[in-house]
Scaffold this motif. Sequence first.
Motif, PDB file in Angstrom:
ATOM      1  N   ARG A   1     -25.990  44.732 -56.539  1.00  0.00           N
ATOM      2  CA  ARG A   1     -26.344  45.562 -55.876  1.00  0.00           C
ATOM      3  C   ARG A   1     -26.809  45.584 -54.572  1.00  0.00           C
ATOM      4  O   ARG A   1     -27.580  45.095 -54.859  1.00  0.00           O
ATOM      5  N   CYS A   2     -26.660  46.442 -53.899  1.00  0.00           N
ATOM      6  CA  CYS A   2     -27.199  46.722 -52.495  1.00  0.00           C
ATOM      7  C   CYS A   2     -27.471  48.231 -52.211  1.00  0.00           C
ATOM      8  O   CYS A   2     -26.527  49.318 -53.306  1.00  0.00           O
ATOM      9  N   ARG A   3     -28.790  49.072 -52.811  1.00  0.00           N
ATOM     10  CA  ARG A   3     -28.819  50.565 -52.444  1.00  0.00           C
ATOM     11  C   ARG A   3     -28.584  50.895 -50.654  1.00  0.00           C
ATOM     12  O   ARG A   3     -28.469  49.778 -49.905  1.00  0.00           O
ATOM     13  N   PHE A   4     -27.587  52.094 -50.228  1.00  0.00           N
ATOM     14  CA  PHE A   4     -27.043  52.255 -49.678  1.00  0.00           C
ATOM     15  C   PHE A   4     -28.473  53.211 -48.652  1.00  0.00           C
ATOM     16  O   PHE A   4     -28.830  53.555 -48.531  1.00  0.00           O
ATOM     17  N   LEU A   5     -27.633  52.645 -47.393  1.00  0.00           N
ATOM     18  CA  LEU A   5     -28.989  52.699 -46.145  1.00  0.00           C
ATOM     19  C   LEU A   5     -28.150  53.904 -45.056  1.00  0.00           C
ATOM     20  O   LEU A   5     -28.814  54.787 -44.543  1.00  0.00           O
ATOM     21  N   ARG A   6     -26.959  53.481 -44.988  1.00  0.00           N
ATOM     22  CA  ARG A   6     -25.770  55.064 -44.970  1.00  0.00           C
ATOM     23  C   ARG A   6     -24.477  54.802 -44.839  1.00  0.00           C
ATOM     24  O   ARG A   6     -24.470  53.819 -45.804  1.00  0.00           O
ATOM     25  N   PRO A   7     -23.296  55.883 -44.765  1.00  0.00           N
ATOM     26  CA  PRO A   7     -24.406  57.504 -43.757  1.00  0.00           C
ATOM     27  C   PRO A   7     -25.254  58.078 -44.434  1.00  0.00           C
ATOM     28  O   PRO A   7     -25.770  58.296 -45.684  1.00  0.00           O
ATOM     29  N   ARG A   8     -25.853  58.920 -43.503  1.00  0.00           N
ATOM     30  CA  ARG A   8     -26.458  59.862 -44.271  1.00  0.00           C
ATOM     31  C   ARG A   8     -26.540  60.844 -45.817  1.00  0.00           C
ATOM     32  O   ARG A   8     -25.494  60.487 -45.854  1.00  0.00           O
ATOM     33  N   GLY A   9     -26.734  60.830 -46.762  1.00  0.00           N
ATOM     34  CA  GLY A   9     -26.818  62.027 -47.666  1.00  0.00           C
ATOM     35  C   GLY A   9     -26.045  61.469 -48.456  1.00  0.00           C
ATOM     36  O   GLY A   9     -25.944  61.500 -49.613  1.00  0.00           O
ATOM     37  N   PHE A  10     -26.306  59.715 -48.611  1.00  0.00           N
ATOM     38  CA  PHE A  10     -26.089  58.456 -49.097  1.00  0.00           C
ATOM     39  C   PHE A  10     -27.814  57.995 -50.093  1.00  0.00           C
ATOM     40  O   PHE A  10     -27.593  57.393 -49.662  1.00  0.00           O
ATOM     41  N   ASP A  11     -27.514  58.482 -51.367  1.00  0.00           N
ATOM     42  CA  ASP A  11     -28.702  58.248 -52.093  1.00  0.00           C
ATOM     43  C   ASP A  11     -28.781  57.430 -53.483  1.00  0.00           C
ATOM     44  O   ASP A  11     -28.317  57.724 -54.168  1.00  0.00           O
ATOM     45  N   GLY A  12     -28.710  56.226 -53.137  1.00  0.00           N
ATOM     46  CA  GLY A  12     -27.501  56.128 -54.782  1.00  0.00           C
ATOM     47  C   GLY A  12     -27.611  54.323 -54.602  1.00  0.00           C
ATOM     48  O   GLY A  12     -27.808  53.355 -53.084  1.00  0.00           O
ATOM     49  N   TYR A  13     -27.063  53.346 -55.198  1.00  0.00           N
ATOM     50  CA  TYR A  13     -26.215  51.833 -54.617  1.00  0.00           C
ATOM     51  C   TYR A  13     -24.799  51.832 -55.125  1.00  0.00           C
ATOM     52  O   TYR A  13     -24.087  52.994 -56.084  1.00  0.00           O
ATOM     53  N   HIS A  14     -24.610  50.518 -54.591  1.00  0.00           N
ATOM     54  CA  HIS A  14     -23.579  50.623 -55.216  1.00  0.00           C
ATOM     55  C   HIS A  14     -23.354  48.655 -55.825  1.00  0.00           C
ATOM     56  O   HIS A  14     -24.244  47.878 -55.633  1.00  0.00           O
ATOM     57  N   GLU A  15     -22.235  48.415 -56.765  1.00  0.00           N
ATOM     58  CA  GLU A  15     -22.503  46.888 -57.413  1.00  0.00           C
ATOM     59  C   GLU A  15     -21.281  46.634 -58.063  1.00  0.00           C
ATOM     60  O   GLU A  15     -20.530  47.074 -58.811  1.00  0.00           O
ATOM     61  N   PHE A  16     -21.405  45.527 -57.657  1.00  0.00           N
ATOM     62  CA  PHE A  16     -20.494  44.189 -58.668  1.00  0.00           C
ATOM     63  C   PHE A  16     -20.582  43.665 -59.698  1.00  0.00           C
ATOM     64  O   PHE A  16     -22.062  43.055 -59.782  1.00  0.00           O
ATOM     65  N   SER A  17     -20.279  43.498 -60.521  1.00  0.00           N
ATOM     66  CA  SER A  17     -20.359  42.745 -61.480  1.00  0.00           C
ATOM     67  C   SER A  17     -19.497  42.381 -62.087  1.00  0.00           C
ATOM     68  O   SER A  17     -17.998  42.051 -61.707  1.00  0.00           O
ATOM     69  N   VAL A  18     -19.032  41.102 -62.829  1.00  0.00           N
ATOM     70  CA  VAL A  18     -18.638  39.540 -63.436  1.00  0.00           C
ATOM     71  C   VAL A  18     -18.481  39.813 -64.955  1.00  0.00           C
ATOM     72  O   VAL A  18     -19.561  39.256 -64.762  1.00  0.00           O
ATOM     73  N   ARG A  19     -17.738  40.331 -65.593  1.00  0.00           N
ATOM     74  CA  ARG A  19     -17.993  40.184 -66.945  1.00  0.00           C
ATOM     75  C   ARG A  19     -17.052  38.984 -67.732  1.00  0.00           C
ATOM     76  O   ARG A  19     -15.769  39.204 -67.109  1.00  0.00           O
ATOM     77  N   PRO A  20     -16.911  38.299 -68.872  1.00  0.00           N
ATOM     78  CA  PRO A  20     -16.290  37.599 -69.650  1.00  0.00           C
ATOM     79  C   PRO A  20     -15.247  38.649 -70.025  1.00  0.00           C
ATOM     80  O   PRO A  20     -16.027  40.373 -70.524  1.00  0.00           O
ATOM     81  N   GLY A  21     -14.366  38.534 -70.562  1.00  0.00           N
ATOM     82  CA  GLY A  21     -13.105  39.090 -70.965  1.00  0.00           C
ATOM     83  C   GLY A  21     -12.415  38.502 -72.192  1.00  0.00           C
ATOM     84  O   GLY A  21     -12.971  36.692 -72.534  1.00  0.00           O
ATOM     85  N   PRO A  22     -11.912  38.826 -73.619  1.00  0.00           N
ATOM     86  CA  PRO A  22     -11.038  37.905 -73.689  1.00  0.00           C
ATOM     87  C   PRO A  22      -9.645  37.357 -73.712  1.00  0.00           C
ATOM     88  O   PRO A  22      -9.682  37.677 -72.236  1.00  0.00           O
ATOM     89  N   ASP A  23      -9.976  36.078 -74.434  1.00  0.00           N
ATOM     90  CA  ASP A  23      -8.712  35.300 -74.168  1.00  0.00           C
ATOM     91  C   ASP A  23      -8.548  35.137 -72.132  1.00  0.00           C
ATOM     92  O   ASP A  23      -7.673  34.437 -71.734  1.00  0.00           O
ATOM     93  N   GLY A  24     -10.236  34.056 -71.856  1.00  0.00           N
ATOM     94  CA  GLY A  24      -9.924  33.644 -70.670  1.00  0.00           C
ATOM     95  C   GLY A  24      -9.821  34.501 -69.801  1.00  0.00           C
ATOM     96  O   GLY A  24      -9.505  34.290 -68.436  1.00  0.00           O
ATOM     97  N   THR A  25     -10.029  35.610 -69.441  1.00  0.00           N
ATOM     98  CA  THR A  25      -9.967  36.503 -68.550  1.00  0.00           C
ATOM     99  C   THR A  25     -11.552  37.298 -68.440  1.00  0.00           C
ATOM    100  O   THR A  25     -12.650  36.634 -69.155  1.00  0.00           O
ATOM    101  N   SER A  26     -11.516  37.208 -67.527  1.00  0.00           N
ATOM    102  CA  SER A  26     -12.771  38.348 -66.562  1.00  0.00           C
ATOM    103  C   SER A  26     -12.669  39.602 -65.726  1.00  0.00           C
ATOM    104  O   SER A  26     -11.476  39.735 -65.814  1.00  0.00           O
ATOM    105  N   GLU A  27     -13.505  40.383 -65.816  1.00  0.00           N
ATOM    106  CA  GLU A  27     -13.631  41.740 -65.168  1.00  0.00           C
ATOM    107  C   GLU A  27     -14.723  41.358 -64.527  1.00  0.00           C
ATOM    108  O   GLU A  27     -15.544  41.357 -64.342  1.00  0.00           O
ATOM    109  N   LEU A  28     -13.410  42.075 -62.891  1.00  0.00           N
ATOM    110  CA  LEU A  28     -14.676  42.381 -61.807  1.00  0.00           C
ATOM    111  C   LEU A  28     -14.368  43.102 -61.958  1.00  0.00           C
ATOM    112  O   LEU A  28     -13.427  44.545 -61.679  1.00  0.00           O
ATOM    113  N   ARG A  29     -15.782  44.252 -61.685  1.00  0.00           N
ATOM    114  CA  ARG A  29     -16.255  45.878 -61.497  1.00  0.00           C
ATOM    115  C   ARG A  29     -17.039  46.008 -60.451  1.00  0.00           C
ATOM    116  O   ARG A  29     -17.633  45.339 -60.226  1.00  0.00           O
ATOM    117  N   HIS A  30     -16.078  47.241 -59.999  1.00  0.00           N
ATOM    118  CA  HIS A  30     -17.478  47.998 -59.260  1.00  0.00           C
ATOM    119  C   HIS A  30     -17.951  49.465 -58.977  1.00  0.00           C
ATOM    120  O   HIS A  30     -17.257  50.304 -59.978  1.00  0.00           O
TER     121      HIS A  30
END
Length: 155
Positions: A68-97
Amino acid sequence: MVVNLHARRIRADQAVIGELLDSLGGAHDRLWPRYWPPMRLDLTPGAVGGHGPVRYRVEDHVPGRLLRCRFLRPRGFDGYHEFSVRPGPDGTSELRHVIVVRLRRSAMLTYPLFWRPAHDAALEDLLDRAEREATGTVARPARWSPYVRLLRALA
């Protein structure tokens, strides 16, 4: 409030996708798409990095699972972006942003006109790269819209 989610279920173990996430921004990055401004990032909480004109501070990193990263720029962006990896069914995984951001001032105009289409294209390219790195192929490769191609030509 803007919430922008991209996710892909990949036929690979969570540990494999986690290794890709942990390479992000480093010297041997296997996740960030090569044809976008290079990502430079140390995954240590508190570190500052980014790509192109986008800058952020690492807030949290759980190896192989979360970044998880907090935005510093561009100006006017007050928030974060986040990557996560989650297990899925049948040997799969989910990559989320996900981006969760409150837009202020000029960002209320620049986000829908420039940042969102470029971000969406870059994230789909990143998910393609993750799938290719983990499985050797991409079932449904992303395609840039004519508008994204125009934005890239202008940049």
